[in-house]
Design a protein around this motif. Structure first.
Motif, PDB file in Angstrom:
ATOM      1  N   ALA A  75       0.751  -1.063   0.099  1.00 24.30           N
ATOM      2  CA  ALA A  75       0.139  -0.092   0.127  1.00 24.30           C
ATOM      3  C   ALA A  75       0.721   1.194  -0.038  1.00 24.30           C
ATOM      4  N   ALA A  84      -2.274   2.033   5.922  1.00 23.18           N
ATOM      5  CA  ALA A  84      -2.962   1.205   5.173  1.00 23.18           C
ATOM      6  C   ALA A  84      -2.078   0.022   5.362  1.00 23.18           C
ATOM      7  N   PRO A  86      -2.285  -3.620   3.498  1.00 21.24           N
ATOM      8  CA  PRO A  86      -3.086  -4.827   2.888  1.00 21.24           C
ATOM      9  C   PRO A  86      -2.578  -6.266   3.124  1.00 21.24           C
ATOM     10  N   ALA A  90      -5.176  -8.857  -1.762  1.00 19.46           N
ATOM     11  CA  ALA A  90      -5.897  -7.451  -1.950  1.00 19.46           C
ATOM     12  C   ALA A  90      -5.745  -7.151  -3.368  1.00 19.46           C
ATOM     13  N   VAL A 255      -7.879  -4.909   2.748  1.00 21.41           N
ATOM     14  CA  VAL A 255      -7.227  -3.774   3.420  1.00 21.41           C
ATOM     15  C   VAL A 255      -7.695  -3.111   4.692  1.00 21.41           C
ATOM     16  N   ILE A 276      -3.372   0.377  -3.793  1.00 27.17           N
ATOM     17  CA  ILE A 276      -2.803  -0.970  -3.353  1.00 27.17           C
ATOM     18  C   ILE A 276      -2.573  -1.726  -4.708  1.00 27.17           C
TER      19      ILE A 276
END
Length: 473
Positions: A75, A84, A86, A90, A255, A276
């Protein structure tokens, strides 16, 4: 007995030299056994090296069997107010995130201008939510009710603090804060969210701890609010959401958004973007580790089985059938094809191939290209899918045949150890026999020395007699 020499005759017989020369000949079988044992010990060491290298290869192979290795994501966050994380798998994409407020716990305190002195009493904690009802706030208990109570028998603030913290069912924690003039008792919830608001009902010596989070503050209050329980409020791609925690994992698939800050003053929100994307570094690292581990095995086998044609010298396991079998089976496993997972079915299609010297080489660009193709099925090629084994499980099973307690290497080393024990037993038996043989030789030569000495004395006597007689005549 050729080559045995002795100095002197009669009592001058060199017994030590004679016995030493004879025992050198007698001991030749010992040297043969010792060399034989050293040869088997070298083989044992060689198999130990192979096992160690194969164990490292097994570890690297199992890493390839984890789907997360090939579906990892990363991320990139721009802006502020959140981070964030992930998880594997994702989906790639970009999302706008706006933070209006963070989730918080409720926190209340005794007054700042006087120290609360507790005595025997009781407090009851009820959990619920503060809601607006017709323009005024009301405290609504949870259904079913979440309530807990504490009976207190002490008389100091410290005792009350410890009693509250020692009761896990209350769901609150207590601390004492000195504001410079007075000690204040601060009661805090342990979980965030609007539904984690709590009402305190005090009785007896704890009556002044009573607090209703929905009530309008008044000068006569004996408890006041430090912080209210509230939900987090965010917007993702313009859609407003509320959650009871600051770790939000159910908005963007795969996420977790973690709120780290909230707006203050006239700022209404903190804005940012999270992007992402696929993270191929874990896959590259795992494949490189596997290639290195295999090449270490290949080098170990090569060194142990090589034959030097210039010096006509064999290595420890030259011609050994077990070593050859391991080499053959490993190469066969690397060349296997796995269909039904995607457009790639062999290791060579993802950049793992044999070099001319029999080692493996790795082309990262091929792996990257295959992973960028959603139809390739790289993760399934290695980790399998829907109960069907991929390369990692299949190759790992081959390695188990070598490494298990009842596997090829264990059986081979067990046989070698048995042979070494047999040689050791033969060696000990021969040493015992040689000790007896040496004792027999010494006894025989000592007896011979005595006989020669006696004969020498007789010879001397007779010589003297003949000499005397000759003189007389």
């Amino acid at each position: 007995m050729a080559g045995i020499t002795a100095t002197g005759v009669g009592s001058g017989l060199d017994i030590e030299s004679l016995v030493s020369q004879l025992m050198t000949i007698e001991s030749r079988p010992l040297s043969i056994l010792a060399n034989k044992e050293a040869s088997y010990q070298a083989k044992l060491s060689g198999y130990g090296q192979i096992k160690s290298a194969l164990s490292s290869l097994q570890t690297a192979t199992k890493a390839l069997g984890k789907t997360d290795t090939f579906t990892a994501a990363k991320a990139a966050v721009s802006g502020e107010g959140f981070s964030a994380s992930p998880s594997a798998g994702a989906a790639s994409g970009s999302y706008s995130v706006e933070v209006m407020q963070m989730a918080k716990i409720q926190r209340v305190s005794t007054p700042t201008d006087s120290t609360f002195v507790p005595s025997a009493g009781k407090i009851t904690i009820d959990y619920g939510t503060v809601t607006d009802s017709g323009g005024s706030n009301v405290f609504v208990d949870d259904v079913p009710a979440r309530t807990a109570s504490l009976e207190f028998e002490g008389s100091t603030l410290e005792e009350l603090r410890d009693a509250i913290n020692g009761n896990s069912t209350l769901g609150i924690k207590a601390s004492i804060v000195n504001n410079g003039t007075e000690d204040q008792l601060v009661l805090s919830g342990t979980k965030t969210g609007a539904n984690m608001a709590f009402k305190i009902t005090g009785e007896g010596g704890l009556a002044d701890l009573s607090y209703d989070p929905a009530a309008t503050p008044a000068p006569s209050d004996t408890m006041y609010s430090v912080q209210t329980a509230q939900d987090a409020r965010i917007k993702v791609d313009g859609i407003e959401l509320t959650r009871g925690k600051n770790d939000i994992a159910d908005v963007i698939d795969g996420v977790t958004l973690t709120l780290t800050n909230e707006p203050s003053g006239t700022v209404s929100s903190l804005k940012g973007t999270v992007t992402i994307s696929s993270d191929q570094s874990a896959a590259k690292t795992a494949v490189e580790a596997f290639v290195k581990a295999y090449n270490d095995v290949a080098d170990t086998l090569k060194n142990l089985t090589a034959y030097n044609t210039d010096t006509k010298t064999a290595s420890t396991l030259t011609g050994d059938s077990t070593a050859r079998s391991i080499q053959t089976q490993l190469r066969a496993g690397l060349g296997a094809a796995f269909s039904g997972f995607g457009s790639v079915s062999t290791l060579s299609q993802v950049g793992i191939s044999f070099a001319k010297d029999g080692t493996l080489s790795f082309d990262n660009s091929k792996l990257s290209k295959a992973m960028n193709d959603p139809e390739s099925g790289v993760a399934s090629l290695f980790a399998g899918k829907d109960g069907v084994d991929g390369f990692a499980a299949t190759f790992s099973s081959r390695l188990d045949n070598f490494l298990d307690s009842d596997g090829v290497l264990a059986s081979r080393t067990e046989g070698i150890n048995s042979t070494i024990k047999s040689i050791t037993k033969q060696y000990d038996t021969l040493e015992t026999r040689l000790t007896a043989t040496e004792a027999r030789y010494r006894a025989q030569f000592t007896k011979l020395d005595s006989l020669l000495s006696s004969l020498n004395d007789t010879s001397t006597y007779l010589t003297q007699q003949f000499s005397t007689k000759s003189s007389n005549n």
